[in-house]
Design an enzyme around this catalytic site. Structure first.
Site, PDB file in Angstrom:
ATOM      1  N   ASP A   1      69.672  64.627  90.939  1.00 60.63           N
ATOM      2  CA  ASP A   1      70.661  64.285  91.965  1.00 60.63           C
ATOM      3  C   ASP A   1      71.252  65.586  92.507  1.00 60.63           C
ATOM      4  O   ASP A   1      71.962  66.303  91.799  1.00 60.63           O
ATOM      5  CB  ASP A   1      71.744  63.406  91.334  1.00 60.63           C
ATOM      6  CG  ASP A   1      72.814  62.942  92.314  1.00 60.63           C
ATOM      7  OD1 ASP A   1      72.992  63.599  93.360  1.00 60.63           O
ATOM      8  OD2 ASP A   1      73.489  61.948  92.016  1.00 60.63           O
ATOM      9  N   VAL A   2      70.937  65.894  93.777  1.00 63.26           N
ATOM     10  CA  VAL A   2      71.421  67.133  94.387  1.00 63.26           C
ATOM     11  C   VAL A   2      72.240  66.795  95.631  1.00 63.26           C
ATOM     12  O   VAL A   2      71.740  66.193  96.574  1.00 63.26           O
ATOM     13  CB  VAL A   2      70.269  68.101  94.719  1.00 63.26           C
ATOM     14  CG1 VAL A   2      69.704  68.697  93.451  1.00 63.26           C
ATOM     15  CG2 VAL A   2      69.152  67.418  95.491  1.00 63.26           C
ATOM     16  N   GLU A   3      73.496  67.174  95.592  1.00 68.36           N
ATOM     17  CA  GLU A   3      74.424  66.965  96.699  1.00 68.36           C
ATOM     18  C   GLU A   3      75.580  67.934  96.516  1.00 68.36           C
ATOM     19  O   GLU A   3      75.785  68.470  95.435  1.00 68.36           O
ATOM     20  CB  GLU A   3      74.913  65.510  96.726  1.00 68.36           C
ATOM     21  CG  GLU A   3      75.483  65.024  95.394  1.00 68.36           C
ATOM     22  CD  GLU A   3      75.702  63.516  95.361  1.00 68.36           C
ATOM     23  OE1 GLU A   3      76.574  63.044  96.111  1.00 68.36           O
ATOM     24  OE2 GLU A   3      75.005  62.828  94.577  1.00 68.36           O
ATOM     25  N   TRP A   4      76.319  68.168  97.579  1.00 68.09           N
ATOM     26  CA  TRP A   4      77.547  68.941  97.449  1.00 68.09           C
ATOM     27  C   TRP A   4      78.614  68.051  96.821  1.00 68.09           C
ATOM     28  O   TRP A   4      78.635  66.853  97.053  1.00 68.09           O
ATOM     29  CB  TRP A   4      78.032  69.445  98.793  1.00 68.09           C
ATOM     30  CG  TRP A   4      77.088  70.329  99.542  1.00 68.09           C
ATOM     31  CD1 TRP A   4      76.677  70.166 100.838  1.00 68.09           C
ATOM     32  CD2 TRP A   4      76.434  71.525  99.075  1.00 68.09           C
ATOM     33  NE1 TRP A   4      75.816  71.169 101.209  1.00 68.09           N
ATOM     34  CE2 TRP A   4      75.649  72.021 100.135  1.00 68.09           C
ATOM     35  CE3 TRP A   4      76.438  72.214  97.862  1.00 68.09           C
ATOM     36  CZ2 TRP A   4      74.880  73.184 100.032  1.00 68.09           C
ATOM     37  CZ3 TRP A   4      75.663  73.357  97.743  1.00 68.09           C
ATOM     38  CH2 TRP A   4      74.907  73.838  98.806  1.00 68.09           C
TER      39      TRP A   4
ATOM     40  N   TRP B   1      76.834  72.996  90.453  1.00 67.44           N
ATOM     41  CA  TRP B   1      76.458  74.258  91.068  1.00 67.44           C
ATOM     42  C   TRP B   1      77.104  75.479  90.417  1.00 67.44           C
ATOM     43  O   TRP B   1      76.754  76.610  90.772  1.00 67.44           O
ATOM     44  CB  TRP B   1      76.773  74.208  92.562  1.00 67.44           C
ATOM     45  CG  TRP B   1      76.009  73.131  93.247  1.00 67.44           C
ATOM     46  CD1 TRP B   1      76.498  71.968  93.772  1.00 67.44           C
ATOM     47  CD2 TRP B   1      74.595  73.085  93.443  1.00 67.44           C
ATOM     48  NE1 TRP B   1      75.477  71.199  94.282  1.00 67.44           N
ATOM     49  CE2 TRP B   1      74.293  71.864  94.095  1.00 67.44           C
ATOM     50  CE3 TRP B   1      73.545  73.947  93.128  1.00 67.44           C
ATOM     51  CZ2 TRP B   1      73.008  71.495  94.441  1.00 67.44           C
ATOM     52  CZ3 TRP B   1      72.249  73.579  93.472  1.00 67.44           C
ATOM     53  CH2 TRP B   1      71.996  72.375  94.121  1.00 67.44           C
TER      54      TRP B   1
END
Length: 211
Positions: A92-95, A65
């Site tokens: 792959d999208v995550e915090w 990010w």
């Protein structure tokens, strides 16, 4: 769950892909890139090893990010082969709150714009619509109600996906991060395809036709 697979990165070390295939693993998603300057050290070894063993595979990019999405898109395109027999790429999208360099969250509209930039570039590069991988927290914060025309790969290790992602259809389900598979030392993520063996055969025929 008649059609199962794994996802791997350099954390799994050297993988005996022939043993993996003989164990009944139908597919593998392999970490390729992260951010705009990281290539998984085992990516090409796994990419070629899986194909040589007859395991259908795809590549995934882990979004960072704190890097512009267009730079990450270019990095993916420069480092991931455009193999027509590969599964659709995965974003792959995550915090990543544990990151030492970028632990913070970004605003929802900023995240959605970055995701869209990546998805468009990955599709342009591979000719296949990407799949979105996510977890329950990021889905709740950002993705709920968004990108409804995309297939999803959902992490849900405590319950079936419908319990965590109400109303969201899915193509793959990551049901454990502590699996064991012959050919892989230690733990490995295990996944299920949302369909029958006949459905999976149609996926393989589609890949064959795209060559």
């Amino acid at each position: 769950m008649p059609v199962q697979g794994i996802d791997v990165s350099y954390w799994q070390g050297d993988i005996d892909w022939d043993k993996v295939r003989r164990a009944g693993v139908a597919f593998a998603y392999i970490k390729a890139t992260e951010g705009g300057d990281v290539v998984d050290p085992k990516f090409l070894q796994n990419w070629n090893g899986a194909k040589n063993a007859g395991v259908v595979r795809g590549a995934y990019h882990f979004i960072y990010w704190c890097r512009p999405a267009d730079e990450q898109a270019l990095w993916f395109m420069l480092n991931v082969p455009d193999d027509p027999d590969a599964l659709p790429p995965v974003l792959d999208v995550e915090w990543n709150s544990a990151s030492k360099t970028c632990p913070h969250h970004v605003a929802r509209d900023v995240a959605l714009k970055a995701i869209k930039t990546m998805l468009d570039a990955m599709q342009a590069h591979t000719g296949k619509q990407p799949i979105i991988y996510t977890d329950p927290v990021f889905y709740r914060d950002v993705l709920d109600g968004e990108f409804t025309n995309y297939h999803y790969w959902l992490r849900s290790v405590a319950a079936e996906p419908d319990a965590k992602y109400q109303g969201r259809s899915w193509a793959f389900w990551q049901f454990t991060t502590t699996g064991k598979v012959p050919g892989v030392a230690g733990r490995v993520d295990r996944n299920s395809f949302n369909g029958t063996e006949a459905d999976w055969d149609r996926v393989l025929k589609w890949l064959e036709a795209s060559r």
